[in-house]
Scaffold this active site. Structure first.
Site, PDB file in Angstrom:
ATOM      1  N   HIS A  71       0.846  -1.174   0.000  1.00 19.06           N
ATOM      2  CA  HIS A  71       0.000   0.000   0.000  1.00 19.06           C
ATOM      3  C   HIS A  71       0.892   1.237   0.000  1.00 19.06           C
ATOM      4  O   HIS A  71       1.829   1.327   0.785  1.00 19.06           O
ATOM      5  CB  HIS A  71      -0.901   0.015   1.222  1.00 19.06           C
ATOM      6  CG  HIS A  71      -1.953  -1.040   1.182  1.00 19.06           C
ATOM      7  ND1 HIS A  71      -3.065  -0.937   0.377  1.00 19.06           N
ATOM      8  CD2 HIS A  71      -2.053  -2.229   1.798  1.00 19.06           C
ATOM      9  CE1 HIS A  71      -3.814  -2.005   0.522  1.00 19.06           C
ATOM     10  NE2 HIS A  71      -3.222  -2.821   1.378  1.00 19.06           N
TER      11      HIS A  71
ATOM     12  N   CYS B 109      -0.762   2.127  -5.038  1.00 22.53           N
ATOM     13  CA  CYS B 109      -1.444   3.345  -5.418  1.00 22.53           C
ATOM     14  C   CYS B 109      -0.400   4.446  -5.595  1.00 22.53           C
ATOM     15  O   CYS B 109       0.575   4.489  -4.843  1.00 22.53           O
ATOM     16  CB  CYS B 109      -2.429   3.760  -4.338  1.00 22.53           C
ATOM     17  SG  CYS B 109      -3.704   2.551  -4.083  1.00 22.53           S
TER      18      CYS B 109
END
Lengths: 685, 394
Positions: B156, B198
């Site tokens: 992440h 991301c």
């Protein structure tokens, strides 16, 4: 030179053939030759140089060395013999490296099956440093040599051995019941404590690289301890550490299999289908090694799995492992499959179990506790795979041989500040009737080893012992105790206790209080909210020995290990202690809030102290006077634009006049004219 | 008689030159040779619901192993145990597709760093090679100046950071510093950084070291999404970017010549639901000339040599000395050349310098208040220009 030497050796052998008995006698009588052997071997090597080299050295040294050489050759004889004839009491030491593979299957009373894989590799002692290994894993040999290990055991376990159902006092369960996660202990051949600690640290790193596990977390002094007699009697050269939360999976099995000469390509190890064995209820993979000068290095690699057959009433090897055993590992000295059936499963009703498949040999152990069916794998091939099938005829609940006391451990108290650890011991007399009498002088000795991390601060003076529900004075019960209190962020607390309970006792409980410590924010693991694991305590019964003696007609390292004096012991549960964990986003919140408050405070403070309100007001007023309002200014500008008047034209003309005056323009034009004329003139000429 | 020693000398020089021409390429391995491959594959997420990150990493692990990088040259870092997790219905198996055709965990997986060991510190230590003395060799990235390294990271992330185990962050500066250190220590020749998080592209913004090519799954402000959910496992099993990367590689084998460019352009933003971003300004070679196996496999160029061991050719000490002397002179020549180019530069610079001076002078005079002087200077320059132009035109 080499040839010369080998001829000499042959000569020595020849002599030995004749003088053998005398020399054996000499070698057995005196220990001296062994100690001096290396030295003399050196001497021999030294002297053979000038012999072949041709008198490089001075003649007198040559002569003396020659004499010395002959002398050493004379003395060397008994040494050659002693190695050749097993003159010492090392009758069982093989001359070559050996490997054997075995599998033991055992139906458990709750219709599960225990599969115990047992691989033994033996490397005979060698005098040379860089030894070439045929079957023995070199990495382990190097490990033993480098870290001077006398004994080592490393286990990877998932799940918990069910002592109630699967037995607690037979050799298999004593050896295989291991605490969840990783357990490592080692005995070193090193004199000083500091050196042992340093070696232990390096050993953990090496093992973590070798077995793809985080064993290197045992490096820090907060995670290992040095029990003196609670685990294994020793002189302070034992180190013990456990990681209860270490995962066990394929990546640990891969390097373990790479230590086997056939890996999992052939032989019994080829049965190890990863999804099948990791689906089991209990899984324990071990590596145990012993090393000494007489026997060399012996490694036992074992893997115990408790599997649940899909069909409860019957199972076969093929169903359990989804693979079939088609042959032995060609490098193995022996390759055998055993089926062990406990007497308690058979005695009540002869027809509980039905065996399909013909065994090569059937024997009972000396005390008639169990029956062993032996299958030799070399008899089977691709066309006829070995597949043992067992059918349960009748379903019933029995349990195997129990330990004298059943141990369990739990936490008491609530809240995040303090709590208590309780160890409860329940008598299992029903199943071990013969071991007790109710006389007053009968005692059961129990040894408890418990290692607690420093952040669980145990108050050892609060030890309370209850026997059959009544509190007892510790002096009456505790025979021997050794406490090493924990030191914050330095070492864990170790408790070794030898207790004496009367034989007729039904239950006992030990309770210790503790405070929960605080960790530094960096010391919390990423999943601190899950709580912290306290490694299993070890409860052993030094008076009870688990051994099974099978007739010597079965030569098997596995059954040989059954004969050893294994003390009955069991591990308790791992405890999960929730500690106060901070909300890890809290520091950020605190920092932002504090900074905002500080900024507000300082800003307004500076404002109050430095700002001169009256002065500013005066300035603002004077500006107002000089400057017209914004809107009139705009209007005047626009009107000027419309009328075509330049606002600051006066200023501009003043400054630009000396540059753009008619005088200057005249000068420029004049020069340009001259230049053009000149150009024309030069060009035409 | 007089010409004889001259001739012999000439012959000797010629022979030395001849031997030099044979030996030089062998005795001094050029720093530009690509001779080994390494892969560092990192899954930085903990907890069961991040199953897909481990599946991503293991898929890449399987791919690079299939294309020829051996286990000892792969550093695999997995932050959690998914394969034998109690929540996993398929023990010792990890799938990246709901059809369960392929068990990524296989029978021979070797994990170098796992669980709590996957920290930013350890990651940077692996890259820069600064370990404690006791750390075993299997945990080292033992690359050299001829190595091509594939660095794959998934987890992440956000704007210029990547989370490790939900507690720590690796920032783009940290990564850039580590890569810079690696470059200075000659730990790689070329480095491909592939990141599936991301806002992955932001992680590369600070990189400066030459020889680095990067690709991220999404631009700044974009999310990277998972591909599909496996109802049997109960969680998403693969991310989109990795899924399409694997789809590209499944068609290839060790001998295929697909270029890095074809991989980078194969990502379809509509399928990815994000824009794959690649940065090539630090990379010299044109991407369509670079086979993917240069990073994802271990395919070497074979160079035939006369002798198996070039070291034996320079075994004779005297010869070696002569050669080393020769190389010395060669170096001197090279240096001379460098000097020449330098002086050339300087002469050019000198011209520029004088012009600059004149202009500066003019500028200075512009500031002068006296317009007479200014005009005089202007006229002077005009005369100069005129004379030059006439001289040139004539």
């Amino acid at each position: 030179m080499g040839l010369f030497k080998s001829v000499n050796q042959l000569g020595a052998w020849g002599h030995f053939k004749i003088l053998g008995p005398i020399i054996i006698y000499a070698s057995v009588l005196s220990v001296f030759p062994l100690g001096s052997s290396l030295w003399f071997l050196d001497g021999e090597r030294f002297t053979s140089g000038p012999l072949t080299g041709g008198g490089v050295m001075a003649s007198h040294t040559f002569l003396s060395l020659l004499l010395f050489y002959l002398y050493s050759f004379h003395l060397l004889r008994p040494i050659y013999c002693s190695f050749g004839s097993n003159g010492f009491e090392t009758t069982s030491v093989p001359k070559e490296e050996e490997f054997s593979e075995e599998l033991l299957l055992k139906p458990l009373p709750d219709y599960k099956v225990l599969a115990h894989f047992h691989f033994t590799s033996i490397s005979p002692p060698s005098s040379s440093n860089g030894k070439h290994h045929h079957l023995f894993p070199k990495s382990i040999a190097q490990l033993v040599k480098k870290y001077k290990i006398r004994e080592l055991e490393l286990s990877f376990t998932q799940g918990r051995w069910n002592y109630d159902r699967w037995g607690a006092s037979d050799p298999l369960s004593t050896a295989n019941g291991k605490p969840p996660g990783v357990e490592l202990w080692a005995l070193f051949d090193i004199p000083t404590k500091e050196e042992i600690d340093a070696t232990w640290r390096n050993l953990t790193h090496s093992l973590s690289g070798l077995f793809c596990a985080s064993i290197n977390f045992l490096e820090s002094s907060t995670s290992y301890s040095a029990p003196l007699w609670g685990f294994l009697p020793n002189n302070g050269d034992l180190r013990y550490g456990a990681l209860p939360r270490e995962a066990v999976c394929t990546e640990n099995l891969t390097p373990w299999l790479k230590l086997l000469p056939c890996r999992d390509k052939a032989g019994i190890a080829s049965l190890l289908d990863r999804p099948s064995i990791y689906r089991g209820h209990y899984h324990s993979q071990r590596l145990k090694l012993r090393s000494d000068g007489l026997n060399g290095i012996v490694i036992e690699q074992t893997l115990s799995v408790v599997l649940q057959p899909i069909d409860r009433t019957s199972w076969s090897m093929h169903q359990l492992f989804k693979k079939s055993l088609t042959g032995k590992c060609a490098l193995a000295k022996s390759s055998k499959v055993f089926l062990e059936i406990e007497r308690s499963l058979v005695s009540q009703n002869e027809n509980i179990l039905e065996l399909v498949g013909e065994a090569d040999m059937v024997t009972n152990d000396q005390r008639d506790h169990s029956t062993i069916y032996q299958y030799n794998v070399e008899r089977y091939s691709e066309h006829e795979a070995l597949d043992i099938r067992v059918n349960w005829k009748k379903l019933l609940q029995v349990s195997f041989l129990q330990a004298p006391l059943h141990a369990s451990r739990f936490l008491m108290g609530s809240g995040n500040e303090r709590g208590s650890i309780a160890i409860s011991l329940q008598s299992a007399r029903n199943s071990t009737k013969g071991l007790y009498d109710n006389s007053k002088n009968c005692f059961t000795r129990v040894v408890i080893l418990q290692v607690v991390p420093w952040y669980v601060k145990v108050y050892y003076h609060t030890l309370r012992i209850y026997v059959d529900g009544a509190i007892r004075d510790a002096k009456d019960v505790v025979e021997k105790i050794n406490v090493t209190p924990s030191e914050d962020k330095v070492s864990p607390g170790t408790l070794e206790m030898m207790l004496q309970f009367p034989c007729g006792m039904m239950s006992a409980a030990l309770i210790l209080d503790f405070d929960k410590g605080f960790l530094h924010i960096d010391e919390y693991p990423p999943d601190a909210n899950q709580g912290f694991d306290i490694p299993s305590a070890l409860v052993s019964f030094p008076d009870f020995i688990s051994r099974r003696i099978y007739p010597d007609s079965i030569s098997s390292p596995l059954l040989q290990s059954y004969k050893g004096r294994n003390i009955v012991k069991s591990y308790t549960e791992v405890l999960l202690v929730p500690l106060t964990t901070p909300d890890f986003s809290m520091p950020y919140n605190v920092i932002t809030f504090t900074c905002t408050v500080l900024a507000l405070y300082f800003g307004s403070m500076v404002n109050v102290l430095r700002r001169r309100v009256s002065e500013e007001e005066r300035l603002a007023k004077s500006k107002d006077k000089r400057k017209p309002g914004l809107i009139p200014l705009l209007i005047s500008k626009i009107s000027n634009k419309v009328r075509g008047i330049k606002e600051d034209s006066a200023n501009q003309s003043q400054s630009s006049e000396p540059i753009l005056g008619p005088k200057v323009v005249f000068k420029v034009v004049l020069i340009a004219l001259i230049a053009v004329l000149g150009h024309y003139f030069f060009n035409s000429s | 008689m007089a010409s004889d020693p001259m001739g012999s000398q000439l012959r000797r020089i010629l022979s030395i030159f001849f031997s030099l021409s044979i030996i030089l390429p062998l005795s001094s391995p050029s720093p530009t040779m690509h001779n080994n491959n390494w892969a560092v594959l990192v899954c930085t997420s903990r907890f069961w619901f991040n199953y897909r990150h481990m599946a991503n990493t293991l898929s890449l692990y399987r791919t690079v192993k299939r294309l020829g990088i051996p286990d000892e040259r792969i550093i695999l870092m997995l932050a959690d145990d998914m394969a034998c997790n109690a929540r996993n219905n398929y023990p010792a198996q990890v799938f990246n597709n709901e059809n369960h055709q392929l068990n990524l965990y296989g029978d021979n997986v070797e994990v170098d760093y796992r669980g709590y060991e996957v920290t930013v510190e350890n990651f940077l230590r692996v890259l820069t090679g600064r370990h404690e003395a006791s750390v075993p060799r299997s945990k080292h990235l033992l690359s050299d100046e001829g190595s091509h390294i594939l660095l794959y990271m998934t987890g992440h992330g956000g704007n210029e950071f990547l989370k490790f185990q939900d507690t720590e962050e690796l920032q783009s500066h940290d990564l850039a510093d580590a890569v810079k250190q690696m470059k200075e220590k000659n730990r790689f020749k070329e480095l491909l950084i592939m990141v599936d998080t991301c806002q992955a592209a932001t992680l590369f913004s600070q990189l400066q070291s030459p020889g680095v090519v990067t690709i991220g799954s999404s631009m700044k402000g974009e999310n990277s999404y998972s591909h599909h959910l496996d109802p049997d496992v109960g969680v998403s099993v693969v991310d989109r970017f990795t899924f399409y990367t694997l789809a590209f590689f499944e068609r290839l084998d060790m001998y295929s010549n697909a270029s890095l460019n074809s991989l980078f352009t194969s990502y379809d933003p509509t399928l990815l639901m994000s824009t794959a971003y690649y940065r090539t300004d630090l990379y010299e070679r044109p991407l369509n000339m670079v086979p993917v196996t240069n990073f994802f496999g271990s395919v070497m160029k074979t160079i035939p040599t006369d002798s198996a061991y070039p070291g034996f050719l320079v075994a004779h000490a005297s010869e070696y000395a002569a050669i080393s002397a020769e190389t010395e002179t060669a170096r001197v020549v090279l240096e001379d050349e460098a000097d020449h180019s330098k002086t050339y530069d300087q002469s050019e610079k000198g011209l520029q310098h004088t012009l600059d001076e004149w202009l500066k002078l003019l500028e200075g005079k512009l500031g002068v208040k006296d317009p007479e002087v200014l005009v005089a200077y202007g006229l002077g320059s005009m005369v100069l220009l005129l004379t030059i132009s006439t001289w040139l035109s004539s």
